[in-house]
Design a protein around this motif. Structure first.
Motif, short mmCIF file in Angstrom:
data_model
loop_
_atom_site.label_atom_id
_atom_site.label_comp_id
_atom_site.label_asym_id
_atom_site.label_seq_id
_atom_site.Cartn_x
_atom_site.Cartn_y
_atom_site.Cartn_z
N UNK A 65 0.83 -1.21 0.00
CA UNK A 65 0.00 0.00 0.00
C UNK A 65 0.87 1.26 0.00
N UNK A 66 1.96 1.24 0.76
CA UNK A 66 2.88 2.37 0.79
C UNK A 66 3.54 2.54 -0.57
N UNK A 67 3.95 1.43 -1.18
CA UNK A 67 4.51 1.49 -2.54
C UNK A 67 3.51 2.11 -3.50
N UNK A 68 2.24 1.72 -3.38
CA UNK A 68 1.18 2.26 -4.24
C UNK A 68 1.00 3.76 -4.03
N UNK A 69 1.03 4.18 -2.77
CA UNK A 69 0.91 5.61 -2.46
C UNK A 69 2.05 6.41 -3.07
N UNK A 70 3.26 5.87 -2.96
CA UNK A 70 4.43 6.57 -3.51
C UNK A 70 4.36 6.65 -5.03
N UNK A 71 3.93 5.55 -5.65
CA UNK A 71 3.81 5.57 -7.12
C UNK A 71 2.75 6.56 -7.56
N UNK A 72 1.65 6.64 -6.80
CA UNK A 72 0.59 7.61 -7.11
C UNK A 72 1.13 9.04 -7.01
N UNK A 73 1.88 9.31 -5.94
CA UNK A 73 2.45 10.64 -5.76
C UNK A 73 3.43 10.98 -6.89
N UNK A 74 4.24 9.97 -7.28
CA UNK A 74 5.21 10.19 -8.35
C UNK A 74 4.51 10.51 -9.66
N UNK A 75 3.45 9.75 -9.97
CA UNK A 75 2.73 9.98 -11.23
C UNK A 75 2.04 11.34 -11.23
N UNK A 76 1.44 11.69 -10.09
CA UNK A 76 0.79 13.01 -10.00
C UNK A 76 1.81 14.14 -10.15
N UNK A 77 3.00 13.94 -9.58
CA UNK A 77 4.05 14.96 -9.70
C UNK A 77 4.50 15.09 -11.16
N UNK A 78 4.60 13.95 -11.85
CA UNK A 78 4.99 13.98 -13.26
C UNK A 78 4.01 14.81 -14.10
#
Length: 588
Positions: free
Chosen positions: A97-110
């Motif tokens: 779940x933490x990995x998913x949250x980080x990937x979501x944040x990374x994609x939103x930042x992109x």
């Protein structure tokens, strides 16, 4: 570009906030870790009791006592099993779940980053950072607090119990631990650096594969399959060399631990044996002591084995952090308001622009006013700033100096969502997403009704050819629309803009790559699309812009000529030369 290495403490400070949502799970996970530790540490005490009682007074050990101890230990093992299940299942889910949250944040930042970032960063590197780099975060997020908590608990409890059995021997044993930690720190740092090199090179390898596969037609056209294989083999071998270096440091790291491991056992055997001979320690105590030392060494070995996973996780976090630290150049200013009822008046007020990475002036002191609904064409030699000028309107870049107004409002003072929602762009290089024709048109207005989508396709002159496809609007277009012709892709992109229905339209050499028949069909669609909208057209074929209300000639970062077709022909300046040269080229 080489990134500065980040300290572990800095990375952990950036990572720890991701646990906040999962505090309850983390607390229960550490509670379960405590239970498993207790269950493991109680066995040596049981064996110590049985051994010492057996040597001192064997008659005091009854079958009932032994069975009672066995039942108690079995109950503890059941608790251990339940706690271990929770840690293995729920703990891992928390990590995922933490990995998913980080990937979501990374994609939103992109999504917030400007064209400048993507112009200077390989897509393969970006993909690596938000996919494979975060895979190890799942294990890291779960095991990092758990492993260190268990290690601390076992070390502290073992020290207390061992000190109670024999303090001098315990002091000797525990002196080795900080010495071992210092000795291993060098290899630990090298392992971290080697893992980062691996991650960087995986990104380069991804970029190489992507570049070769997307350009596969060019590769085959030039019969350069061998060249691509050679380039890939070179990068692949370099990756092997980096992994070889990584494993060398890991082997040295683990071997150092094993040497200290053996040394501590030697101390226990020799010193413990001498203490027992001198009556300073009971046989049962020495058995328990040895078991606790074994537990302690097993804990240290487990932490060492976790060190590889730890460094993989830290490397993934570091590369994630580097991505998240990429500056957002284009953003909503404080107090930005949405655009409403846009008419399409555009003003360039002393606008200058240069790209941040090379600082070469592209536009210089541009003053320009475009009326609502006016059709303006931009022509001039390649590199004159035509596309750049248009890219400033939806804020793909911000001017270096000056300002741009839309309906009298500085575009920096309005929200990006409303600004870009008011501007439609049709480019020469059409990008269709992997999916169906219907989905690609709907992208212009997500959630639009089927009637609206079909209406947009008809306005774009695309409905007829779409219905002729195998599955009509449900036809799969392939990656980047590879299954469609250039003209078909362009008309779908025009339908997408029709559906968006923006008041301002930018046509960036939208027909220059098409054959004559496709150009004629697409030009008709573009005329319908431009009707009633403020339109800026970047023209390659000058015959297509004769009916423009105004033509601007850009060269040397400035507007050097301005007027309609007839006026510019009469001046016999740059436009006249471009137009006559284009006419001769078409005749030839």
């Amino acid at each position: 570009m080489e990134q500065k290495e980040m300290k572990t403490g800095t990375l952990l400070k950036r990572f720890v906030p991701y646990y906040k949502k999962y505090t309850r799970i983390m607390v229960l996970d550490l509670l379960c870790a405590s239970l498993t530790t207790v269950c493991e540490l109680i066995l040596p005490l049981i064996l110590r009791y049985i051994t010492n009682q057996g040597l001192k007074d064997l008659a005091s050990l009854t079958v009932q006592t032994i069975v009672g101890i066995g039942v108690l230990y079995f109950a503890l093992r059941i608790v251990d099993g339940l706690a271990s299940f929770y840690m293995a299942y729920t703990g891992h889910v928390m990590g995922a779940a933490i990995e998913t949250d980080m990937r979501q944040d990374a994609f939103e930042h992109l999504q917030k980053l400007s064209d400048n970032y993507f112009n200077n960063t390989k897509v393969g590197q970006i993909m690596s950072r938000i996919t494979s780099d975060l895979f190890d975060v799942t294990e890291f997020a779960h095991h990092c607090p758990e492993e260190f908590f268990i290690a601390f608990l076992k070390t502290a409890v073992s020290f207390v119990i061992l000190a109670g059995i024999n303090l001098p021997l315990t002091v000797i044993i525990f002196v080795f631990i900080p010495v071992m930690a210092v000795s291993c720190s060098y290899f630990n740092i090298q392992v971290k650096r080697a893992f980062k090199k691996q991650r960087n090179h995986i990104g380069e390898l991804n970029a190489r594969i992507e570049d070769s596969l997307l350009g596969n037609k060019v590769v085959r056209a030039f019969a350069n399959e061998g060249v691509e294989i050679e380039k890939f083999n070179r990068d692949n071998q370099e990756f092997l060399n980096i992994k070889r270096q990584t494993y060398k440091y890991m082997a040295a790291f683990q071997n150092t631990i094993r040497m200290f491991d053996g040394l501590m056992y030697v101390v226990v055997i020799v010193a413990g044996g001498i203490f027992m001979i001198k009556g300073l320690i009971d046989p049962g105590d020495l058995v328990a002591y040895t078991m606790y030392v074994t537990t302690l060494l097993a804990t240290i070995r487990r932490i060492i084995e976790f060190a590889e996973q730890f460094q993989r996780g830290m490397t993934g976090i570091e590369r994630f952090t580097e991505l998240m630290d990429a500056s957002v150049d284009i953003f909503d200013e404080e107090g930005a308001v949405p655009l409403r009822d846009v008419h399409g008046s555009i003003t360039f007020d002393r606008v200058s622009f240069e790209y941040p990475d090379d600082h070469n002036p592209v536009l210089s002191n541009i003053d320009l006013k475009i009326r609502p609904g006016e059709k303006v064409a931009l022509v001039g030699p390649s590199g004159g700033g035509k596309t750049t000028l248009c890219n400033l309107i939806p804020r793909f870049y911000d001017p270096t100096e000056g300002r741009i107004l839309l309906d009298g409002q500085d575009i920096k003072n309005v929200t990006l969502q409303s600004l870009r929602g008011s501007v439609g762009v049709v480019q020469q290089d059409v990008y269709l997403f992997s999916g169906t024709v219907y989905e690609n048109i709907e992208y212009g207005h997500p959630g639009a009704s089927r009637e609206e989508i079909l209406g947009a396709a008809k306005m774009a002159g695309a409905h007829e050819f779409i219905m002729g496809l195998k599955d009509g609007y449900d036809t799969y277009v392939g990656e980047r629309g590879v299954k469609l012709s250039g003209g078909q892709k362009q008309r779908i992109s025009i339908a997408r803009v029709f559906l968006k229905n923006p008041p301002v339209l930018i046509l960036d050499e939208a027909t220059s790559a098409l054959d004559n028949e496709s150009e004629h069909l697409v030009s008709q669609s573009l005329e319908r699309l431009a009707a009633g909208r403020t339109t800026l057209t970047i023209a390659h074929r000058l015959t297509t812009i004769r009916n423009a209300d105004r033509i601007l000639v850009l060269s040397g970062s400035n507007i050097i000529e301005e007027g309609n077709h007839e006026e510019l022909i009469k001046k016999q300046g740059i436009y006249y030369q471009l137009y006559t040269s284009a006419g001769e080229a078409e005749q030839n």
